[in-house]
Design an enzyme around this catalytic site. Structure first.
Site, PDB file in Angstrom:
ATOM      1  N   CYS A  79      37.070  39.258 -94.667  1.00  0.00           N
ATOM      2  CA  CYS A  79      37.899  38.715 -93.578  1.00  0.00           C
ATOM      3  C   CYS A  79      38.273  37.248 -93.721  1.00  0.00           C
ATOM      4  O   CYS A  79      39.446  36.903 -93.624  1.00  0.00           O
ATOM      5  CB  CYS A  79      37.195  38.929 -92.247  1.00  0.00           C
TER       6      CYS A  79
ATOM      7  N   ASP B 273      41.104  59.492 -91.672  1.00  0.00           N
ATOM      8  CA  ASP B 273      41.129  58.627 -92.869  1.00  0.00           C
ATOM      9  C   ASP B 273      41.753  59.398 -94.022  1.00  0.00           C
ATOM     10  O   ASP B 273      41.572  60.620 -94.122  1.00  0.00           O
ATOM     11  CB  ASP B 273      39.720  58.156 -93.233  1.00  0.00           C
TER      12      ASP B 273
ATOM     13  N   THR C  83      43.286  43.458 -88.215  1.00  0.00           N
ATOM     14  CA  THR C  83      43.746  42.074 -88.100  1.00  0.00           C
ATOM     15  C   THR C  83      45.134  41.988 -88.716  1.00  0.00           C
ATOM     16  O   THR C  83      45.289  42.199 -89.927  1.00  0.00           O
ATOM     17  CB  THR C  83      42.767  41.130 -88.829  1.00  0.00           C
TER      18      THR C  83
ATOM     19  N   LEU D 173      33.473  42.101 -84.951  1.00  0.00           N
ATOM     20  CA  LEU D 173      32.129  42.484 -85.415  1.00  0.00           C
ATOM     21  C   LEU D 173      31.801  41.839 -86.751  1.00  0.00           C
ATOM     22  O   LEU D 173      32.697  41.526 -87.542  1.00  0.00           O
ATOM     23  CB  LEU D 173      32.003  44.011 -85.517  1.00  0.00           C
TER      24      LEU D 173
ATOM     25  N   PHE E 269      26.592  28.698 -87.799  1.00  0.00           N
ATOM     26  CA  PHE E 269      27.631  28.570 -88.822  1.00  0.00           C
ATOM     27  C   PHE E 269      27.691  27.173 -89.426  1.00  0.00           C
ATOM     28  O   PHE E 269      28.767  26.679 -89.770  1.00  0.00           O
ATOM     29  CB  PHE E 269      29.001  28.985 -88.248  1.00  0.00           C
TER      30      PHE E 269
ATOM     31  N   GLY F 161      32.526  34.286 -97.847  1.00  0.00           N
ATOM     32  CA  GLY F 161      33.224  35.323 -98.602  1.00  0.00           C
ATOM     33  C   GLY F 161      33.432  36.490 -97.666  1.00  0.00           C
ATOM     34  O   GLY F 161      33.453  36.314 -96.446  1.00  0.00           O
TER      35      GLY F 161
HETATM   36  N1  LIG Z   1      35.083  44.462 -91.981  1.00  0.00           N
HETATM   37  C1  LIG Z   1      34.936  43.578 -91.018  1.00  0.00           C
HETATM   38  O1  LIG Z   1      33.902  42.929 -90.877  1.00  0.00           O
HETATM   39  C2  LIG Z   1      36.058  43.321 -90.051  1.00  0.00           C
HETATM   40  C3  LIG Z   1      35.797  42.602 -88.876  1.00  0.00           C
HETATM   41  C4  LIG Z   1      36.837  42.367 -87.990  1.00  0.00           C
HETATM   42  C5  LIG Z   1      38.119  42.822 -88.273  1.00  0.00           C
HETATM   43  N2  LIG Z   1      38.343  43.494 -89.434  1.00  0.00           N
HETATM   44  C6  LIG Z   1      39.712  43.986 -89.687  1.00  0.00           C
HETATM   45  O2  LIG Z   1      39.739  45.375 -89.420  1.00  0.00           O
HETATM   46  C7  LIG Z   1      40.627  46.039 -90.336  1.00  0.00           C
HETATM   47  C8  LIG Z   1      39.878  47.126 -91.073  1.00  0.00           C
HETATM   48  O3  LIG Z   1      38.872  46.507 -91.833  1.00  0.00           O
HETATM   49  P1  LIG Z   1      37.708  47.348 -92.533  1.00  0.00           P
HETATM   50  O4  LIG Z   1      36.755  46.371 -93.081  1.00  0.00           O
HETATM   51  O5  LIG Z   1      37.230  48.403 -91.599  1.00  0.00           O
HETATM   52  O6  LIG Z   1      38.547  48.033 -93.704  1.00  0.00           O
HETATM   53  P2  LIG Z   1      38.061  49.188 -94.702  1.00  0.00           P
HETATM   54  O7  LIG Z   1      38.809  48.975 -95.947  1.00  0.00           O
HETATM   55  O8  LIG Z   1      36.578  49.278 -94.722  1.00  0.00           O
HETATM   56  O9  LIG Z   1      38.585  50.513 -94.004  1.00  0.00           O
HETATM   57  C9  LIG Z   1      39.930  50.835 -93.870  1.00  0.00           C
HETATM   58  C10 LIG Z   1      40.061  52.356 -93.930  1.00  0.00           C
HETATM   59  O10 LIG Z   1      41.393  52.721 -93.616  1.00  0.00           O
HETATM   60  C11 LIG Z   1      41.715  53.878 -94.375  1.00  0.00           C
HETATM   61  N3  LIG Z   1      43.159  54.072 -94.374  1.00  0.00           N
HETATM   62  C12 LIG Z   1      44.126  53.410 -95.079  1.00  0.00           C
HETATM   63  N4  LIG Z   1      45.334  53.886 -94.760  1.00  0.00           N
HETATM   64  C13 LIG Z   1      45.162  54.848 -93.825  1.00  0.00           C
HETATM   65  C14 LIG Z   1      46.040  55.699 -93.097  1.00  0.00           C
HETATM   66  N5  LIG Z   1      47.336  55.641 -93.248  1.00  0.00           N
HETATM   67  N6  LIG Z   1      45.505  56.578 -92.228  1.00  0.00           N
HETATM   68  C15 LIG Z   1      44.178  56.643 -92.040  1.00  0.00           C
HETATM   69  N7  LIG Z   1      43.292  55.867 -92.715  1.00  0.00           N
HETATM   70  C16 LIG Z   1      43.785  54.979 -93.572  1.00  0.00           C
HETATM   71  C17 LIG Z   1      41.090  53.586 -95.721  1.00  0.00           C
HETATM   72  O11 LIG Z   1      40.914  54.761 -96.480  1.00  0.00           O
HETATM   73  C18 LIG Z   1      39.766  52.939 -95.303  1.00  0.00           C
HETATM   74  O12 LIG Z   1      38.725  53.900 -95.176  1.00  0.00           O
HETATM   75  C19 LIG Z   1      41.185  44.939 -91.234  1.00  0.00           C
HETATM   76  O13 LIG Z   1      42.407  44.488 -90.718  1.00  0.00           O
HETATM   77  C20 LIG Z   1      40.156  43.844 -91.134  1.00  0.00           C
HETATM   78  O14 LIG Z   1      40.690  42.569 -91.359  1.00  0.00           O
HETATM   79  C21 LIG Z   1      37.354  43.779 -90.315  1.00  0.00           C
END
Ligand SMILES: NC(=O)c1ccc[n+]([C@@H]2O[C@H](COP(=O)([O-])OP(=O)(O)OC[C@H]3O[C@@H](n4cnc5c(N)ncnc54)[C@H](O)[C@@H]3O)[C@@H](O)[C@H]2O)c1
Length: 458
Positions: free
Chosen positions: A287, A30, A123, A162, A276, A284
């Site tokens: 996602c 990260d 995503t 998730l 749901f 909200g």
């Molecule tokens: N949060 C959810 O509930 C959820 C569920 C399903 C899918 N998603 C998808 O998963 C993806 C991630 O979501 P999230 O909620 O974990 O995001 P998040 O913002 O919590 O985490 C993303 C992380 O990526 C890091 N990052 C950014 N650029 C980087 C790089 N070049 N190298 C390494 N790390 C880097 C950021 O510092 C951050 O810690 C998104 O596309 C989201 O739509 C999220």
């Protein structure tokens, strides 16, 4: 297997920690130094049930190590996940800058003598696997001055489903695992990575017991485009279900029916199902809004007007605005009124504030010159940090927010709010007005106590 995960957020950290707990060797990358340091101390940077004990287990067994710099471990990995954020741009299209950056970095660190499966877990819009290939190739050329050798890597899609607040549970016991790739070997390798989950052959952690009846997990093997589309279609459907419940609630309110009974009544139909269908202030989180906007944007790109999806979004916006309208109906002017707000997070079980209904509602209350007192059991620290310039007061306990308040507005259905009696709330409020955006309280009880109670659709 040796695995690298780019992005240590809700998805990357939980995926990495669970894979490590299942016996894989995980390298977590990260760009956020603070996050990386916390993770290596066994301290989760986010609130998620049981994440702390899981993290401490995999850190102390040296199965997971977080880093800010991609090291030799990237080139030693058989599987490399991209789990970085894909937030919305102003026009609704997803911002792929983080994916671009991660894919380029991966390309720079690949060893031409080895082979890799690179997995999009973030995503990303339909067709992004091709883009990721292009960016990986760019990175490889930058580092090696020659094109990527044929067949050195494959990009696969493995969308994540998730739910925040239940992230570890959902990773261990998912409803399905979706794998999209154009090469069967890549699908086989990923199926092997997930084998303990697919076969449910692991020993469940003490406080995350296997749900009854879960003996194996369905695997959907498909092409990359379909895998990417499954993720968007799933979130579009779920958000539409909630907007449908809210549309029904708005009609229920007008005709005098009770949305709770109506949704229970339709949910018993096996073709519909009970989940749901909760009416309220709307969906909200990080996602639904972003993914719905991205799918609408994709449809526009192909000249298609996705009317159902656009309505889903509009109903959700209206639902948030209706909270202010309900307050105005009761109080008329909101200038100088003290409004207690219970709940900031977009749902219980998380401290995530991204696109939380509370944000737009509080912003509007402040705009209308109301004084806002908030309480949330876990999201207040994030609120203080991320919205430091907002003029709001933070209560230490839920009841403290009520003192002298002209109304209580409930925006997250935390269990602790359900446990408070309406009598106790009335004793603390200045005027007996409750705008229950999550239908937490019993409307009959509220009427009996002469509360000016406004639930959603009841
Ligand atoms: N949060 C959810 O509930 C959820 C569920 C399903 C899918 N998603 C998808 O998963 C993806 C991630 O979501 P999230 O909620 O974990 O995001 P998040 O913002 O919590 O985490 C993303 C992380 O990526 C890091 N990052 C950014 N650029 C980087 C790089 N070049 N190298 C390494 N790390 C880097 C950021 O510092 C951050 O810690 C998104 O596309 C989201 O739509 C999220």
């Amino acid at each position: 297997m040796n695995v690298t995960v780019f992005g240590a957020g809700y998805v990357g950290l939980v995926t990495g920690a669970v894979l490590a707990d299942l016996g894989h060797q995980v390298n977590l990358i990260d760009i956020d130094t603070d996050k990386v340091e916390k993770i290596n101390r066994g301290q989760p940077p986010i609130y998620e049930f049981e994440l702390q004990s899981l993290l401490q287990r995999v850190i102390s067994s040296h199965r997971l190590k977080a880093r800010t710099e991609p090291t030799a471990h990237v080139s030693d990995s058989e599987v490399i996940f991209i789990a970085v954020g894909t937030p919305s741009l102003d026009d609704g299209a997803p911002n792929l800058d983080f994916v671009h950056q991660a894919a380029t970095t991966i390309g720079q660190h690949l060893n031409p003598k080895r082979s890799y499966v690179i997995v999009n877990k973030a995503t990303v819009p339909i067709g992004s696997a091709n883009l990721v290939e292009m960016w990986i190739d760019d990175g490889f050329v930058q580092a090696n001055g020659r094109p990527t050798p044929q067949g050195m890597y494959t990009v696969a899609s493995n969308p994540e489903f998730l739910r925040e607040g239940r992230a570890i549970h959902d990773t261990l016991y998912p409803d399905r695992i979706v794998l999209g790739a154009d090469h069967p070997e890549a699908l086989n390798l990923l199926a092997n990575l997930y084998r303990p989950i697919l076969d449910q052959s692991f020993e469940p952690p003490p406080r995350l017991l296997r749900p009854q009846g879960v003996k194996s997990v369905p695997l959907v093997r498909t092409d990359r485009l379909s895998a990417e589309m499954i993720k968007y279609a799933a979130n579009a459907f779920l958000s539409t279900k909630i907007s449908f419940a809210n549309e029904m609630a708005n009609i229920c309110e007008r005709v005098g029916a009770d949305i709770h009974t109506v949704m229970s009544g339709i949910g018993l139909d096996n073709r519909i199902g009970p989940q749901f269908l909760n009416a309220g202030v709307g969906w909200g989180g990080s996602c639904f809004g972003k993914d719905l906007s991205a799918l609408i944007y994709t449809a526009w790109e192909y000249g298609y007007e996705p009317k159902l999806l656009e309505s889903t979004r509009q109903i959700n916006d209206q639902q948030r605005k209706s909270m202010i309208k309900r307050l105005q109906d009761e109080l008329k002017t909101l200038k100088g009124r003290r409004i207690a707000v219970w709940g900031l997070a977009f749902k219980p079980g998380t401290d995530d504030l991204r696109d939380a209904p509370a944000l737009s509602i509080i912003a509007e209350l402040l705009h209308l010159n109301a004084r806002v007192m908030v309480y949330d059991p876990v999201a207040m620290d994030n609120m203080r940090r991320q919205y430091a310039d907002w003029d709001i007061r933070y209560a230490k306990e839920p009841m403290d927010a009520l003192d002298g308040a002209d109304a209580l507005v409930v925006l997250t259905e935390w269990e602790i709010f359900r446990q408070v009696s309406l009598e106790d709330i009335l004793n603390r409020l200045k005027t007996p007005i409750i705008i229950d955006g999550r239908n937490v309280f019993d409307p009959n009880e509220a009427r009996r106590l002469l509360v000016r109670y406004r639930g959603i659709g009841r």
